[in-house]
Design an enzyme around this catalytic site. Structure first.
Site, short mmCIF file in Angstrom:
data_model
loop_
_atom_site.label_atom_id
_atom_site.label_comp_id
_atom_site.label_asym_id
_atom_site.label_seq_id
_atom_site.Cartn_x
_atom_site.Cartn_y
_atom_site.Cartn_z
N THR A 120 1.03 -1.77 -4.05
CA THR A 120 1.75 -2.69 -4.55
C THR A 120 1.49 -2.70 -6.07
OG1 THR A 120 2.11 -4.91 -5.29
CG2 THR A 120 -0.10 -4.24 -3.99
N ASP A 121 1.95 -3.15 -7.38
CA ASP A 121 1.68 -3.47 -9.12
C ASP A 121 0.36 -4.86 -8.76
OD1 ASP A 121 3.03 -5.89 -8.13
OD2 ASP A 121 4.68 -5.66 -9.68
N GLU A 122 0.30 -5.47 -7.39
CA GLU A 122 -0.12 -6.53 -7.45
C GLU A 122 -1.94 -6.03 -7.00
OE1 GLU A 122 0.00 -9.77 -4.83
OE2 GLU A 122 2.02 -9.12 -4.14
N TYR A 147 -5.09 -9.55 -0.33
CA TYR A 147 -4.45 -8.78 -0.20
C TYR A 147 -4.36 -7.75 -1.06
CZ TYR A 147 0.20 -6.38 -0.77
OH TYR A 147 1.09 -5.91 -0.88
N LYS A 151 -5.51 -3.70 -0.74
CA LYS A 151 -4.59 -2.98 -1.16
C LYS A 151 -5.40 -1.75 -2.30
CE LYS A 151 -0.69 -1.27 -0.30
NZ LYS A 151 -0.91 -0.40 1.31
#
Length: 331
Positions: A120-122, A147, A151
């Site tokens: 994810t870009d998060e 979260y 990741k």
């Protein structure tokens, strides 16, 4: 290709499986999924006769090793993904996202199997609202939530196994997805199903936070391109250059469903809510020739609304429990 898809009964994974069955009928597809609340057999029902579904934990080394041994490649979607759930209880995120990825890495290392890891870009944290900056493959990691930190940890494990053990792996970091089969706890389907069930749509805070939206099928065609043509050891960013504030997205949903632009309720903002995500997809476009097919956001959003309207039997059993949890949080 003998393809193992972890988390293939979840939102993005199930859509990937549907795409592979449709576009690559020669593939032999096995799905490994724990079938937790976020994954369901119903999401794979239209392709059930064309795949093998194994219910199991991605952190179960025995199960994973056996399935990887019979595969030519693994696409690793399996993850806990909902930020609000991670804020309430981070432990499952460590189990699935960190230990699960470690388990997959050890299996592909042992059997020398190609791996593509979905992220994810998060992991990059957030960007200021008042700039044109975008995330690139060299942006430093700066995760904000339990979260995104798990990741980020999973990505770093993949990179370490590539360098230390020669694992043939690629990573993709994608922006926010929308489309069919997305759990109603997520922003876009929650608002659509709120309207369909006579509830008032909800908006975190002022809704000024910006997300870079991509249709799930575009994400999956990019992931397939990386699997087939990507350079092992590389990270590719997947985005459709479609930045919109949460308020603008909600008002697009309201307009498409015949509601007034102010017909929503402001609710308590999410703790540590990232301000803005924006992806620079130059590498995957220039090197692999990938382009999004659903670049017309209003049209793709309208089709997504139609899917939820036509598939109430899929999401209705989930709706009341989701709204009960949000109500407890004041959201």
């Amino acid at each position: 290709m003998r393809l193992l898809v972890t988390g293939g009964a979840g939102f993005i994974g199930a859509n990937f499986v549907h795409m592979c069955v449709r576009d690559h009928p020669q593939d032999e597809i096995t799905v490994l999924d724990s079938l937790s609340y976020a994954g369901s057999r119903e999401s794979l029902a239209p392709v059930a006769d064309a795949i093998t579904l194994v219910q199991g934990d991605v952190a179960d080394a025995g199960v994973v090793d056996e399935l990887v041994a019979g595969s030519d490649a693994v696409v690793h979607f399996a993850a806990e993904t909902h930020v609000d759930n991670a804020l309430a209880n981070p432990k499952p995120f460590l189990h699935s996202n960190v230990i699960g990825t470690y388990t997959v890495l050890e299996a592909v290392r042992h059997h020398d199997v190609r791996l593509h890891h979905i992220s994810t870009d998060e992991v990059y944290g957030d960007l200021p609202l008042d700039t044109d900056d975008r995330f690139t493959e060299s942006t430093p990691y700066n995760p904000s939530s339990p979260y995104s930190s798990t990741k980020a940890a999973s990505d770093l494990l993949v990179r370490a196994w590539v360098r230390s053990f020669g694992v043939r792996a690629t990573i993709s970091n994608c922006s926010n997805n929308y489309g069919p089969y997305q759990h109603v706890e997520k922003f876009i389907p929650r608002q659509i199903t709120n309207i369909l069930t006579g509830r008032t749509p909800k908006l975190y805070g002022a809704g000024a936070n910006v997300r870079d939206w991509i249709h799930v099928e575009d994400h999956n065609t990019a992931a397939r391109a990386i699997l087939e043509r990507g350079e092992p050891g590389r990270t590719y960013l997947i985005g459709a250059s479609n930045e919109r504030t949460n308020l603008a997205v909600l008002q697009s949903i309201l307009a498409a469903m015949g509601r007034e632009p102010t017909d929503f309720e402001h609710v308590t903002d999410r703790a540590g809510h990232d301000l803005r995500y924006a992806i620079d997809p130059s590498a995957i476009r220039d090197e692999l020739g990938w382009r999004p097919a659903h670049a017309d956001f209003p049209a793709a959003l309208s089709a997504t609304i139609d899917w939820y309207r036509d598939n109430e039997a899929w999401w209705a059993p989930l709706k009341d429990a989701v709204e009960d949890e949000y109500r407890k949080r004041g959201q």
